[in-house]
Design a protein around this motif. Structure first.
Motif, mmCIF file in Angstrom:
data_model
loop_
_atom_site.group_PDB
_atom_site.id
_atom_site.type_symbol
_atom_site.label_atom_id
_atom_site.label_comp_id
_atom_site.label_asym_id
_atom_site.label_seq_id
_atom_site.Cartn_x
_atom_site.Cartn_y
_atom_site.Cartn_z
ATOM 1 N N ASP A 39 -21.054 -13.379 9.620
ATOM 2 C CA ASP A 39 -19.631 -13.464 9.329
ATOM 3 C C ASP A 39 -18.967 -12.304 10.062
ATOM 4 O O ASP A 39 -19.606 -11.261 10.289
ATOM 5 N N VAL A 40 -17.704 -12.472 10.432
ATOM 6 C CA VAL A 40 -16.997 -11.441 11.201
ATOM 7 C C VAL A 40 -15.744 -10.983 10.462
ATOM 8 O O VAL A 40 -14.956 -11.808 9.992
ATOM 9 N N HIS A 41 -15.592 -9.668 10.369
ATOM 10 C CA HIS A 41 -14.347 -9.067 9.873
ATOM 11 C C HIS A 41 -13.762 -8.268 11.022
ATOM 12 O O HIS A 41 -14.430 -7.405 11.600
ATOM 13 N N VAL A 42 -12.496 -8.543 11.363
ATOM 14 C CA VAL A 42 -11.899 -7.901 12.530
ATOM 15 C C VAL A 42 -10.462 -7.497 12.229
ATOM 16 O O VAL A 42 -9.750 -8.184 11.493
ATOM 17 N N HIS A 43 -10.044 -6.379 12.802
ATOM 18 C CA HIS A 43 -8.655 -5.952 12.723
ATOM 19 C C HIS A 43 -7.964 -6.356 14.029
ATOM 20 O O HIS A 43 -8.227 -5.753 15.080
ATOM 21 N N PRO A 44 -7.114 -7.391 13.999
ATOM 22 C CA PRO A 44 -6.352 -7.725 15.208
ATOM 23 C C PRO A 44 -5.475 -6.546 15.619
ATOM 24 O O PRO A 44 -4.835 -5.912 14.760
ATOM 25 N N LYS A 45 -5.433 -6.265 16.901
ATOM 26 C CA LYS A 45 -4.701 -5.093 17.375
ATOM 27 C C LYS A 45 -3.784 -5.428 18.544
ATOM 28 O O LYS A 45 -4.076 -6.315 19.339
ATOM 29 N N THR A 46 -2.696 -4.689 18.615
ATOM 30 C CA THR A 46 -1.770 -4.795 19.740
ATOM 31 C C THR A 46 -2.411 -4.138 20.963
ATOM 32 O O THR A 46 -3.430 -3.435 20.835
ATOM 33 N N PRO A 47 -1.849 -4.329 22.159
ATOM 34 C CA PRO A 47 -2.450 -3.724 23.358
ATOM 35 C C PRO A 47 -2.620 -2.213 23.277
ATOM 36 O O PRO A 47 -3.526 -1.662 23.907
ATOM 37 N N ASP A 48 -1.785 -1.529 22.481
ATOM 38 C CA ASP A 48 -1.923 -0.076 22.360
ATOM 39 C C ASP A 48 -2.906 0.339 21.272
ATOM 40 O O ASP A 48 -3.083 1.528 20.992
ATOM 41 N N GLY A 49 -3.551 -0.648 20.622
ATOM 42 C CA GLY A 49 -4.591 -0.340 19.655
ATOM 43 C C GLY A 49 -4.151 -0.257 18.213
ATOM 44 O O GLY A 49 -4.958 0.087 17.343
ATOM 45 N N ALA A 50 -2.909 -0.622 17.907
ATOM 46 C CA ALA A 50 -2.415 -0.561 16.535
ATOM 47 C C ALA A 50 -2.734 -1.849 15.789
ATOM 48 O O ALA A 50 -2.620 -2.943 16.342
ATOM 49 N N ASP A 51 -3.141 -1.722 14.516
ATOM 50 C CA ASP A 51 -3.393 -2.904 13.697
ATOM 51 C C ASP A 51 -2.113 -3.706 13.521
ATOM 52 O O ASP A 51 -1.025 -3.138 13.366
ATOM 53 N N SER A 52 -2.243 -5.032 13.515
ATOM 54 C CA SER A 52 -1.057 -5.875 13.430
ATOM 55 C C SER A 52 -1.384 -7.204 12.759
ATOM 56 O O SER A 52 -2.488 -7.739 12.921
ATOM 57 N N LEU A 53 -0.399 -7.725 12.007
ATOM 58 C CA LEU A 53 -0.498 -9.068 11.429
ATOM 59 C C LEU A 53 0.416 -10.044 12.159
ATOM 60 O O LEU A 53 0.613 -11.171 11.696
ATOM 61 N N ASP A 54 0.948 -9.630 13.291
ATOM 62 C CA ASP A 54 1.794 -10.497 14.108
ATOM 63 C C ASP A 54 1.044 -11.778 14.461
ATOM 64 O O ASP A 54 -0.152 -11.753 14.782
ATOM 65 N N ALA A 55 1.737 -12.910 14.397
ATOM 66 C CA ALA A 55 1.092 -14.208 14.594
ATOM 67 C C ALA A 55 0.379 -14.311 15.938
ATOM 68 O O ALA A 55 -0.741 -14.833 16.024
ATOM 69 N N THR A 56 1.000 -13.821 16.988
ATOM 70 C CA THR A 56 0.393 -13.895 18.317
ATOM 71 C C THR A 56 -0.867 -13.046 18.395
ATOM 72 O O THR A 56 -1.886 -13.465 18.968
ATOM 73 N N THR A 57 -0.799 -11.861 17.812
ATOM 74 C CA THR A 57 -1.951 -10.951 17.832
ATOM 75 C C THR A 57 -3.111 -11.527 17.026
ATOM 76 O O THR A 57 -4.267 -11.485 17.460
ATOM 77 N N VAL A 58 -2.812 -12.063 15.850
ATOM 78 C CA VAL A 58 -3.846 -12.659 15.005
ATOM 79 C C VAL A 58 -4.476 -13.854 15.708
ATOM 80 O O VAL A 58 -5.707 -13.999 15.750
ATOM 81 N N ALA A 59 -3.656 -14.719 16.270
ATOM 82 C CA ALA A 59 -4.170 -15.913 16.947
ATOM 83 C C ALA A 59 -5.079 -15.545 18.105
ATOM 84 O O ALA A 59 -6.145 -16.160 18.297
ATOM 85 N N ALA A 60 -4.686 -14.552 18.893
ATOM 86 C CA ALA A 60 -5.487 -14.170 20.058
ATOM 87 C C ALA A 60 -6.862 -13.664 19.634
ATOM 88 O O ALA A 60 -7.887 -14.027 20.231
ATOM 89 N N ALA A 61 -6.901 -12.833 18.579
ATOM 90 C CA ALA A 61 -8.176 -12.273 18.122
ATOM 91 C C ALA A 61 -9.069 -13.354 17.528
ATOM 92 O O ALA A 61 -10.256 -13.465 17.871
ATOM 93 N N VAL A 62 -8.518 -14.163 16.639
ATOM 94 C CA VAL A 62 -9.318 -15.179 15.956
ATOM 95 C C VAL A 62 -9.802 -16.247 16.937
ATOM 96 O O VAL A 62 -10.972 -16.661 16.906
ATOM 97 N N ASN A 63 -8.929 -16.693 17.824
ATOM 98 C CA ASN A 63 -9.333 -17.717 18.802
ATOM 99 C C ASN A 63 -10.436 -17.204 19.724
ATOM 100 O O ASN A 63 -11.375 -17.946 20.062
ATOM 101 N N ALA A 64 -10.320 -15.957 20.143
ATOM 102 C CA ALA A 64 -11.322 -15.396 21.048
ATOM 103 C C ALA A 64 -12.690 -15.347 20.386
ATOM 104 O O ALA A 64 -13.710 -15.705 20.998
ATOM 105 N N ILE A 65 -12.729 -14.923 19.135
ATOM 106 C CA ILE A 65 -14.001 -14.821 18.423
ATOM 107 C C ILE A 65 -14.584 -16.209 18.169
ATOM 108 O O ILE A 65 -15.791 -16.436 18.355
#
Length: 238
Positions: A39-65
């Motif tokens: 199972d994977v737990h991940v903190h989606p992050k913006t390009p500068d490395g900040a944690d984010s719940l922004d829809a685009t950021t979340v989608a990019a992280a989850v889709n990639a994994i």
């Protein structure tokens, strides 16, 4: 079940292989699953490395994994520092176009029940975060929908080798009895003693660069997969 926690709130300078951007998250997840994580737990992050719940950021992280590790469940946090306030978190959850399989809700934070309800409304599993040294366990026990939680994420915040196990035992005593599965984990120097306790008690647990940068022998791990391999190798040798 062994969960891998890929990055956490760490900054990109804390470890040379801390995965931040989607391609790096994908590679880290794939290698960790190959090493034995489930199972994977991940903190989606913006390009500068900040944690984010922004829809685009979340989608990019989850889709990639998911593309790199098909069929593996993926979870993210909903911690308070990811957004300015509760309404912002609720708006973020409502805006997600790609849904994680589960999300953690820290029960010592304000409005945990509202966040959990928003996740349930969207069909997202809940990891109920119960930190040692807080009243989170009691608050969670009072939640009318507690039995809908996927699991309890019991986090031992004592970072010491000598104290973490006792702190974990106290935390478990406050949580139990419960019919909800428990994932027990520690942090820093306490990560490995707490993981050992979780294994002894037949609980879910996790490992990864979010929780510790060190292998059991005290050397710095190359990456998440090496930490997962250390867990599986130790289990194989008793």
């Amino acid at each position: 079940m062994l969960q891998v926690c890929l990055n956490g709130p760490r900054g990109i300078r804390e470890h040379h292989h801390l995965p931040v951007q989607p391609p790096d998250l994908a590679a880290a997840a794939a290698h960790s699953i190959a090493a034995g994580a489930e199972d994977v737990h991940v903190h989606p992050k913006t390009p500068d490395g900040a944690d984010s719940l922004d829809a685009t950021t979340v989608a990019a992280a989850v889709n990639a994994i998911r593309a790199a590790a098909p069929g593996i469940t993926v979870g993210i946090p909903t911690t308070a520092w990811t957004t300015p306030d509760t309404p912002s978190r609720l708006d973020a959850i409502a805006s997600w176009t790609v849904l994680p399989d589960h999300a953690s809700v820290d029960w010592h934070e304000p409005d945990a029940e509202r966040i959990a309800q928003a996740l349930l409304k969207r069909g997202i599993g809940i990891e109920a975060g119960i930190h040692s040294g807080t009243e989170a366990g009691e608050h969670f026990a009072e939640w009318p929908h507690r039995e809908q939680a996927l699991r309890i994420l019991a986090e031992v915040v004592d970072p010491t080798t000598t104290g973490a196990t006792a702190t974990a035992e106290t935390l478990l005593a406050r949580i139990r009895p419960t019919r909800t599965p428990i994932l027990l984990h520690g942090r820093a120097a306490g990560a490995w003693p707490v993981l050992r306790l979780a294994e002894q008690q037949g609980l879910h647990t996790r490992i990864g660069l979010e929780d510790t940068l060190l292998l059991p022998d005290g050397t710095i791990a190359d990456d998440n997969a090496q930490l997962v391999t250390a867990v599986r190798t130790r289990a194989a040798h008793g």
